[in-house]
Design an enzyme around this catalytic site. Structure first.
Site, mmCIF file in Angstrom:
data_model
loop_
_atom_site.group_PDB
_atom_site.id
_atom_site.type_symbol
_atom_site.label_atom_id
_atom_site.label_comp_id
_atom_site.label_asym_id
_atom_site.label_seq_id
_atom_site.Cartn_x
_atom_site.Cartn_y
_atom_site.Cartn_z
ATOM 1 C CD GLU A 161 -2.868 -1.353 2.358
ATOM 2 O OE1 GLU A 161 -2.790 -0.419 3.117
ATOM 3 O OE2 GLU A 161 -3.679 -2.438 2.438
ATOM 4 C CD GLU A 274 -5.040 -7.860 1.786
ATOM 5 O OE1 GLU A 274 -5.743 -6.838 2.067
ATOM 6 O OE2 GLU A 274 -3.732 -7.506 1.709
HETATM 7 O O1 9MR Z 1 -7.705 -8.005 8.442
HETATM 8 C C1 9MR Z 1 -6.772 -7.264 8.926
HETATM 9 C C2 9MR Z 1 -7.411 -6.605 10.320
HETATM 10 O O2 9MR Z 1 -7.600 -7.864 11.090
HETATM 11 C C3 9MR Z 1 -6.213 -5.743 11.056
HETATM 12 O O3 9MR Z 1 -6.848 -5.431 12.206
HETATM 13 C C4 9MR Z 1 -5.777 -4.690 10.006
HETATM 14 C C5 9MR Z 1 -4.856 -3.813 10.546
HETATM 15 O O4 9MR Z 1 -3.593 -4.721 10.691
HETATM 16 O O5 9MR Z 1 -5.503 -5.293 8.863
HETATM 17 C C6 9MR Z 1 -6.222 -6.159 8.097
HETATM 18 O O6 9MR Z 1 -5.793 -6.542 6.900
HETATM 19 C C7 9MR Z 1 -5.634 -5.605 5.987
HETATM 20 C C8 9MR Z 1 -4.231 -5.980 5.172
HETATM 21 O O7 9MR Z 1 -3.288 -6.210 6.108
HETATM 22 C C9 9MR Z 1 -3.762 -5.086 4.260
HETATM 23 N N1 9MR Z 1 -4.926 -4.645 3.351
HETATM 24 C C10 9MR Z 1 -6.002 -4.342 3.951
HETATM 25 C C11 9MR Z 1 -6.533 -5.374 5.057
HETATM 26 C C12 9MR Z 1 -7.748 -4.760 5.396
HETATM 27 O O8 9MR Z 1 -7.803 -3.741 6.148
#
Ligand code: 9MR
Length: 372
Positions: A161, A274
Site C-alpha cells: 500500500e 485479499e
Molecule cells: O484484516 C486485517 C485486520 O484484522 C487488521 O486489524 C488490520 C490492521 O492490521 O489489517 C487487516 O488487513 C489488511 C491487510 O493487512 C492489508 N490490506 C487491507 C486489509 C484490510 O484492512
C-alpha cells in the site's frame, strides 16, 4: 425388529447422516480441486484458526484451500514490537498450520505505513531518524524476518500500500525520511526493501501489494511504474498483488481486466491477495484500515436473499474475469474464511456465520465449471 423396520431405520439413519453432512458443507465441491488447473486458492488466517480455537474455520481451510496468508501475525507491530524484541510465536504457529496442512505460505507484509510502531521512525531522543538509520533499521527487520522463514515462505508482500489513489506515492514516513523530498529518491525505500528481501531469500517470490488497483486506473498505472522502476534498476520483483476488496457494484469488469492485463504486461505474475465483497453500498470504498471498521461496514440487509444473490453474481463476475486471465493470475486468496471472522461487516465471504457455504460459494464453483 422386522426386516422392513430395520431397513426403514437404516434408510432414516443414512438420510440423517447425509443431511447432516450436507449441512456441515461436507458434500460440496472442494475449491482447491475446482481450481486446480487455474490458480492457487487461499485464505487469510487469523490466530484462532491456526491455534485450533476455531476448528470449524480450520476445517474449511484444510479442505478447500491450498495457500494461506497470515492475516496479521507477520506485521511489523506484531512480529517486531520493540527494537530488540521479536515475537515469533504467532508467526511460527501460522507456519506450523500451513506445513501440517500442506499449504503454500505467503508472508504479509514487510514494509507498510500502517501497523508499524512509532519507534521504527524515531531515535532514542524521539527525533525523526536519518535516512541512513531508517534504511539500516529496515534492512535489519527484513533480513531477520525473511531470514528466519527462508525456504518456507513461497512469496512475500515486500511493500504494501505505498500508493495514493491517484497513483502518486503515499506520503508515509518511509517516503518522507528515505525519499528526502526528492523526486530522484522517491522509489528508494521500495527498491531497498526488494533488494534486501532478495538477499535474505533469493528463492522466495517478491511482491508489491495494494488495494484499489482495479478501481483506479491511475493507481494501477502507479503500480506499473513501480514494477518498471525496479526492473530498470535490475531489482527483482516477481508479482503484484491486487488486494481486491470489492463491493456489490465494483470493480467493473473493465477495471479488473485493465489491472490484470496492464500488470501482467510488465512481465510479473498477478495475484488476487485479499478478496472479499462488502455488501454495504454507502461510504468509502477503499481498504485503508484507518478509514474502515467492521462497524462502519455493517449492513442490516446483508443476509437478505436479494443481497446474497447480488453477492453471488458479483463473485461469479469477478471469477469469470480471473479465469479468463488464468495464464497470468497465479493465486486467488480470500481475506478470511467465513463471514463471522471477516475484518468488515456484512456478509463478504463464501461461508456464512455458521460456517455454511453460501449461494456465492456455489456461484464461484459454477463459474469455474462453465469456464474450463
Ligand atoms: O484484516 C486485517 C485486520 O484484522 C487488521 O486489524 C488490520 C490492521 O492490521 O489489517 C487487516 O488487513 C489488511 C491487510 O493487512 C492489508 N490490506 C487491507 C486489509 C484490510 O484492512
Amino acid at each position: 425388529m422386522g426386516t422392513t423396520q430395520t431397513t426403514t431405520m437404516v434408510r432414516l439413519a443414512v438420510f440423517l447422516i447425509g443431511a447432516g453432512a450436507c449441512m456441515a458443507g461436507e458434500d460440496v465441491p472442494v475449491l482447491k480441486e475446482v481450481f486446480k488447473n487455474d490458480f492457487l486458492i487461499g485464505g487469510a488466517f487469523n490466530r484462532r484458526v491456526v491455534t485450533g480455537r476455531d476448528p470449524q474455520a480450520a476445517a474449511i481451510a484444510a479442505k478447500h484451500l491450498n495457500t494461506a496468508t497470515a492475516e496479521n501475525d507477520f506485521k511489523w507491530q506484531l512480529i517486531h514490537p520493540r527494537r530488540d524484541e521479536y515475537n515469533w510465536a504467532p508467526a511460527d504457529d501460522f507456519m506450523a498450520f500451513c506445513e501440517k496442512n500442506q499449504m503454500v505460505a505467503i508472508g504479509h507484509c514487510l514494509v507498510w505505513h500502517s501497523q508499524t510502531p512509532r519507534w521504527v521512525f524515531r531515535d532514542d531522543s524521539e527525533n525523526a531518524l536519518t535516512r541512513d538509520a531508517l534504511l539500516a533499521r529496515m534492512k535489519d527487520h527484513i533480513m531477520t524476518v525473511v531470514g528466519r522463514y527462508k525456504g518456507r515462505i513461497k512469496g512475500w508482500d515486500v511493500v504494501n500500500e505505498a500508493l495514493n489513489d491517484n497513483g502518486t506515492l503515499r506520503d508515509s514516513p518511509w517516503l518522507q525520511i528515505i525519499g528526502e523530498g526528492s523526486q530522484d529518491k522517491q522509489y528508494d525505500f521500495i527498491e531497498s526493501a526488494f533488494r534486501w528481501a532478495n538477499e535474505a531469500d533469493p528463492d522466495a517470490e517478491l511482491y508489491y501489494n495494494d488495494y484499489g488497483l482495479e478501481t483506479s486506473k491511475a493507481k494501477c498505472d502507479g503500480a506499473v511504474a513501480i514494477v518498471k522502476h525496479l526492473k530498470s534498476k535490475g531489482v527483482r520483483i516477481d508479482g503484484v498483488g491486487i488486494q481486491l476488496h470489492a463491493g456489490l457494484t465494483y470493480p467493473s469488469i473493465q477495471g479488473l481486466e485493465y489491472a490484470v492485463t496492464s500488470l501482467a504486461a510488465t512481465g510479473v505474475k498477478v495475484m488476487v491477495t485479499e478478496l472479499d465483497i462488502r455488501t454495504q453500498a454507502r461510504g468509502y470504498r477503499g481498504a485503508d484500515i484507518g478509514r474502515v471498521t467492521r462497524q462502519s461496514t455493517q449492513d442490516a440487509n446483508a443476509d437478505a436473499a436479494e443481497t446474497q444473490k447480488k453477492l453471488a453474481e458479483k463473485y461469479a463476475e469477478i471469477f469469470s474475469v480471473l479465469l479468463k486471465h488464468r495464464k497470468d493470475v497465479t493465486r486467488v486468496t480470500f481475506w478470511g474464511i467465513y463471514d463471522g471472522a471477516s475484518w468488515i461487516g456484512g456478509s463478504p465471504l463464501l461461508f456464512d456465520r455458521t460456517y455454511e457455504p453460501k449461494e456465492a460459494f456455489f456461484a464461484v464453483v459454477k463459474t469455474a465449471q462453465e469456464n474450463q
